[in-house]
Design a protein around this motif. Sequence first.
Motif, mmCIF file in Angstrom:
data_model
loop_
_atom_site.group_PDB
_atom_site.id
_atom_site.type_symbol
_atom_site.label_atom_id
_atom_site.label_comp_id
_atom_site.label_asym_id
_atom_site.label_seq_id
_atom_site.Cartn_x
_atom_site.Cartn_y
_atom_site.Cartn_z
ATOM 1 N N HIS A 171 6.377 13.689 10.082
ATOM 2 C CA HIS A 171 5.118 13.327 9.420
ATOM 3 C C HIS A 171 4.679 11.905 9.730
ATOM 4 O O HIS A 171 3.897 11.310 9.004
ATOM 5 N N CYS A 181 -2.391 18.429 8.816
ATOM 6 C CA CYS A 181 -1.008 18.821 8.519
ATOM 7 C C CYS A 181 -0.902 19.282 7.075
ATOM 8 O O CYS A 181 -1.601 18.789 6.200
ATOM 9 N N CYS A 183 1.211 18.528 5.005
ATOM 10 C CA CYS A 183 1.660 17.449 4.113
ATOM 11 C C CYS A 183 0.498 16.640 3.582
ATOM 12 O O CYS A 183 0.685 15.788 2.715
ATOM 13 N N CYS A 188 -0.239 14.420 12.221
ATOM 14 C CA CYS A 188 1.223 14.297 12.172
ATOM 15 C C CYS A 188 1.808 14.948 13.429
ATOM 16 O O CYS A 188 1.300 15.973 13.894
HETATM 17 ZN ZN LIG Z 1 2.422 15.883 7.977
#
Ligand SMILES: [Zn+2]
Length: 315
Positions: A171, A181, A183, A188
């Motif tokens: 990440h 992404c 996240c 990332c």
């Molecule tokens: Zn990420």
Amino acid sequence: MTSLALAVDFGGTKVEAGLVDAQGNVLPESRFRRPSGGGSTSEQLQAAVAGVVRDALSTLPDDATLLGAGVGSAGPIEVVGGTVSPLNVPAWRGFPLRDFVTQVVREIVPGTPVVLRMDGLCIALAEHWVGAGRGYDNVMGMIVSTGIGGGLIVQGMAVQGPTGNAGHIGHIEVGCFDDPCKCGGIGCVEAIASGPKTVDWAVGQGWVGSTGEELAAAYAAGDPIAHAAVARSGRAIGQAIASAVSLADIELVAIGGGFSRVTPDLFDMIRSAIAERAAFGFVTKVKVVPSALSDAGPLIGAAALVHRGELLTEV
Ligand SMILES: [Zn+2]
């Protein structure tokens, strides 16, 4: 008397367990795996973990001592409470995996200590112990597969951080990419260069296929889109490594995982990206090499939490 560790590796595709000796050898007859797909319920995941733990311990030789159990899990984790929230396993958010494994193990071998860390750190420990990082004090272990994970050994010690998530290189955002992404980040390296994301990009460019293995075959056959897709991912991985080396002065990066074997050329692409974008000698010195571990690397790393516990800091 043989001293063994029970190793458990929990990922978004499978959970595996096995017994590992003090030299980093997995006892072949002790290896068991079950699926842990992202669509599983928490109960199904618990049954899979308990199943492989019981199966592995059923092979414990009579004359062996079980020193402890090491559990590597996909992250993020929370090391103090021993909980896990793997990004690709939505059924588990804050699941108490350490206590769960402790309960299952102690039904069979009372009093066994259990240590939980992120799978990326386990890989770094395994490479440092018996893999490509032997003899180096500053090592990053990296997995390029369904996702991208990693972990750090700096000055001979495991780097884990207060929550256990240090080394989460998947990440790190890399420049010139705008892929979203899961996240919450944009660009990332995991959102660009994991196996599935590389395949997705190739499909978006008109390539016909659906798996990393097919992409590897297309690359080997000279397909220009497959080449461009792998080169794009290699560049992103190289940029992420250059950033990590700038921060942590790493000497060697060992990369494993299914997609790292898409073509041996991937490593040249990664090295070129580092050479192109970094002028500092302390960055360009980094050696980027394939993992020297077998497919048992994650288990060996989880066992290192027990056999090489002196490299961990207390939490
Ligand atoms: Zn990420």
